[in-house]
Design a protein around this motif. Structure first.
Motif, short mmCIF file in Angstrom:
data_model
loop_
_atom_site.label_atom_id
_atom_site.label_comp_id
_atom_site.label_asym_id
_atom_site.label_seq_id
_atom_site.Cartn_x
_atom_site.Cartn_y
_atom_site.Cartn_z
N ILE A 1 0.84 -1.20 0.00
CA ILE A 1 0.00 0.00 0.00
C ILE A 1 0.88 1.25 0.00
CG2 ILE A 1 -0.23 0.16 2.52
CD1 ILE A 1 -3.23 0.89 1.94
N PRO A 2 0.58 2.21 -0.87
CA PRO A 2 1.32 3.48 -0.83
C PRO A 2 0.98 4.24 0.46
CG PRO A 2 0.15 3.22 -2.93
CD PRO A 2 -0.34 2.14 -2.00
N TRP B 1 -2.10 6.45 0.24
CA TRP B 1 -3.28 5.85 -0.38
C TRP B 1 -4.57 6.44 0.17
CZ3 TRP B 1 -7.57 3.21 1.35
CH2 TRP B 1 -8.34 2.61 0.37
N THR B 2 -5.52 6.68 -0.71
CA THR B 2 -6.87 7.08 -0.33
C THR B 2 -7.85 6.35 -1.23
OG1 THR B 2 -6.84 8.99 -1.82
CG2 THR B 2 -6.21 9.40 0.47
N VAL C 1 -4.30 2.35 6.47
CA VAL C 1 -2.98 2.53 5.84
C VAL C 1 -1.86 2.16 6.81
CG1 VAL C 1 -1.37 4.22 4.85
CG2 VAL C 1 -3.79 4.23 4.16
N TRP D 1 -6.31 -2.41 -3.37
CA TRP D 1 -6.45 -1.84 -2.04
C TRP D 1 -7.87 -1.36 -1.80
CZ3 TRP D 1 -3.61 -3.44 1.51
CH2 TRP D 1 -2.30 -3.82 1.25
N GLU D 2 -8.57 -0.96 -2.87
CA GLU D 2 -9.96 -0.54 -2.70
C GLU D 2 -10.83 -1.72 -2.25
OE1 GLU D 2 -11.48 1.82 -5.93
OE2 GLU D 2 -10.44 3.56 -5.11
#
Length: 77
Positions: free
Chosen positions: A3-4, A7-8, A35, A48-49
């Motif tokens: 995950i960055p 991330w959002t 996160v 990731w979503e």
């Protein structure tokens, strides 16, 4: 991919959440913990979503100590 750190969730996640009766503010409030957890875990995911939606489902399933305008507000960990 891991995950960055910045991330959002995208609009698809918020659209899904609205259909579940979850407010954008509540969804956004879950992002930082998500996160941090996955950054520390160092695991990779294809989406990731999708992983975040699964987390939101898990939170919805927890016993609730309070509800506000149809949104779930889990307390404690």
């Amino acid at each position: 991919m891991p995950i960055p750190p910045d991330w959002t969730p995208g609009e698809r996640v918020f659209a899904w959440a609205r259909k579940q009766g979850l407010t954008p503010d509540w969804v956004s409030a879950q992002v930082d913990e998500f996160v941090v957890y996955w950054t520390d875990a160092g695991a990779a995911r294809k989406s990731w979503e999708a992983t975040f939606i699964n987390r939101l489902r898990d939170l919805q399933a927890l016993p609730m100590r309070g509800r506000h305008n149809g949104t779930h507000t889990p307390t404690g960990h």
